[in-house]
Design an enzyme around this catalytic site. Structure first.
Site, PDB file in Angstrom:
ATOM      1  N   HIS A 135       0.825  -1.222   0.000  1.00 40.47           N
ATOM      2  CA  HIS A 135       0.000   0.000   0.000  1.00 40.47           C
ATOM      3  C   HIS A 135       0.856   1.267   0.000  1.00 40.47           C
ATOM      4  CE1 HIS A 135      -3.420  -2.446   2.084  1.00 40.47           C
ATOM      5  NE2 HIS A 135      -3.278  -2.747   0.816  1.00 40.47           N
ATOM      6  N   PHE A 382      -1.184  -8.162   4.980  1.00 45.01           N
ATOM      7  CA  PHE A 382       0.179  -7.622   4.839  1.00 45.01           C
ATOM      8  C   PHE A 382       0.246  -6.298   4.081  1.00 45.01           C
ATOM      9  CE2 PHE A 382      -0.055 -12.291   4.332  1.00 45.01           C
ATOM     10  CZ  PHE A 382       0.322 -12.632   5.608  1.00 45.01           C
ATOM     11  N   CYS A 383      -0.727  -5.433   4.290  1.00 46.89           N
ATOM     12  CA  CYS A 383      -0.739  -4.123   3.607  1.00 46.89           C
ATOM     13  C   CYS A 383      -0.612  -4.269   2.096  1.00 46.89           C
ATOM     14  CB  CYS A 383       0.384  -3.209   4.117  1.00 46.89           C
ATOM     15  SG  CYS A 383       0.311  -2.875   5.857  1.00 46.89           S
ATOM     16  N   ALA A 384      -1.213  -5.313   1.571  1.00 45.63           N
ATOM     17  CA  ALA A 384      -1.180  -5.524   0.115  1.00 45.63           C
ATOM     18  C   ALA A 384      -2.508  -6.171  -0.284  1.00 45.63           C
ATOM     19  CB  ALA A 384       0.007  -6.398  -0.263  1.00 45.63           C
TER      20      ALA A 384
END
Ligand SMILES: Cc1ncc(COP(=O)(O)O)c(C=O)c1O
Length: 475
Positions: A135, A382-384
């Site tokens: 992100h 995982f911020c994705a």
């Protein structure tokens, strides 16, 4: 007199790094009352640090003073050390400081935001990132430009044909291709120099998010006139054994010489009158406020340490560990990897093992690893989010349902996975231990009864609470 290099243990090598790691022998209490040496498999998030770095910090603390601000000896010593650290960083990635500048930030996220702020982007300018980006290498571009995502293949690898097609399609408006050096979800390494060549062929520039790549592989950004040159490189020190609040942005001086800095204030100017401001030289112009001396020193020390060990040895050790872990985990029934589950070579795959246990919720698995295995991993997306959605084949309808659940404060059923990520100091014995705990989980032989907190989605064992004051607590 102290030189940080003299503090590096003379015998330091890939074989004995554990002797010099802080906190490696910490014991934690498990739910059955026994104690176990903690295993840290969350290096993709943050790494621990080394005794040598602590020793260097202790030395510089004796000389701690304002950087670029004082006339006293202490300030001059601090300033020299701070400025020298940039040369160490530049040399590490082969940056030419005649043409490029090393700007310190708080972390990778802040470094990317700075580039996004400083490129003078218009809303209809195009930036391309990929579906596998974190992100932090996505949202800053959305804020300032029209962001196009290049696709990934079914196995999670970057679709280079799609990337080229999109570069060609948007070439007239394209301002930058921002791509991760390696994925924090699958550990897949992208061919950054091949991509750089492609990007330059179409007259654009490339930014590489090296947050995951730089602790594990040698990076050479190459000469500025080389078609494979990396125009902007960003990374975080806390993922490379220097967790003291520093990030790095390396980029062309010409970009940052133009215009106003994104943050203004002390340290950024040569002259201020009531009506006029003259910005100072780079990189100071881009580092508003008092700099993080300790962060810069610790990063430079981490680099000296990695150089002493040798990045080839780091890569070799981690490739062996990754192959070992994959083979062992593949022997277990019910482990489903995100991304490819076997490799002919581990050259292009970091030690990031992301998986699910069939039929079990990801946060339950990570809780059991924590409370019954003493093993620290991460779970979730995982911020994705776009990448994990694609890898888990979450349909648009399911994604819509997920959104409603999140908005209503319920995170108990969100898709995700468990990530074990390896570092320089991990061992095959730790992987054996991890696989044994996984075996127990797969066979549903774990001991605790776990209760889920609907709001956070995380699980906690019934009748057991961590006594933080046994470890560390400020209260
Ligand atoms: C690939 C990647 N990019 C960017 C970031 C953001 O790094 P930071 O949180 O240090 O800003 C991370 C963090 O995990 C990452 O893995």
């Amino acid at each position: 007199m102290c030189c940080s290099k003299d503090l590096i243990p003379a015998d330091l090598s890939i074989h004995n790094v554990r002797n010099y790691l802080i906190g490696i022998n910490k014991k934690v209490k498990l739910i059955d009352g026994t104690e176990k040496q903690y295993i840290s498999f969350d290096n993709a998030a943050s790494t621990p640090t080394f005794t040598f770095i602590r020793d260097s910090i202790n030395e510089i603390l004796e000389w701690y003073s304002g950087v670029h601000r004082g006339a006293g000896i202490k300030s001059l010593v601090a300033t020299k050390a701070y400025d020298d650290s940039r040369e160490i960083v530049a040399k590490f990635i082969n940056a030419n400081l005649e043409k490029n500048t090393v700007i310190y930030t708080k972390n990778t996220t802040e470094a990317i935001n700075k580039v996004a702020n400083r490129l003078n982007l218009e809303k209809d300018d195009v930036v391309i990132c990929s579906l596998m980006d974190h992100h932090s290498n996505d949202l800053p571009w959305r804020k300032h430009s029209t962001l196009i995502h290049s696709n990934v293949n079914e196995d999670g690898t970057l679709d280079l044909n799609d990337l080229e097609e999109k570069i060609r399609r948007y070439q007239n408006k394209l301002k930058l291709v921002a791509i991760t050096g390696a994925s924090n979800v699958t550990g897949l390494v992208n061919p950054i120099h091949q991509i750089a060549e492609l990007v330059h062929r179409y007259g654009s520039k490339i930014l590489v998010d090296a947050a995951q790549l730089i602790p594990h592989r040698k990076i050479d950004i190459k000469a500025d006139d080389d078609s494979q040159h990396i125009d902007f490189l960003v990374f975080s020190a806390h993922k490379m054994y220097a967790p003291f609040g520093t990030g790095v942005l390396i980029g062309p001086k010409s970009i940052f010489e133009e215009g106003d800095p994104d943050q203004v204030g002390g340290g950024t100017v040569d002259l201020v009158s009531e009506t006029e401001v003259k910005w100072t030289h780079l990189p100071d112009k881009e580092e508003a406020g008092t700099p993080n001396l300790i962060g810069a020193i610790s990063l430079a020390c981490a680099i000296q340490m990695l150089e002493k060990i040798g990045m080839e040895n780091v890569a070799q050790h981690e490739m062996e560990l990754t192959e070992y872990a994959y083979n062992k985990m593949n022997e277990l029934d019910g482990i489903e990897f995100l991304g490819p589950d076997n490799f002919s070579s581990y050259e292009n795959k970091l030690g990031v093992l992301t998986f699910n246990v069939r039929g079990m919720y990801h946060s339950l698995v990570s809780a059991i690893l924590c409370y019954e295995g003493g093993i620290g991993v991460r779970n979730g997306c995982f911020c994705a989010h776009p990448y994990v959605k694609k890898l888990l084949k979450v349909s648009d309808e399911e994604a819509e349902l997920m959104k409603e659940q999140i908005l209503s404060g319920d995170r108990s059923k969100l898709p995700g996975a468990i990530r074990a990520s390896l570092g320089i100091y991990n061992t095959k014995e730790e992987i054996d231990d991890f696989v044994e705990v996984l075996k127990m989980i797969v066979r549903k032989e774990y001991k605790g009864t776990y209760i889920q907190d609907q709001k956070s989605g995380s699980f906690h064992p019934e009748n057991f609470r961590i006594n933080f004051s046994e470890y560390f607590s400020l209260m």
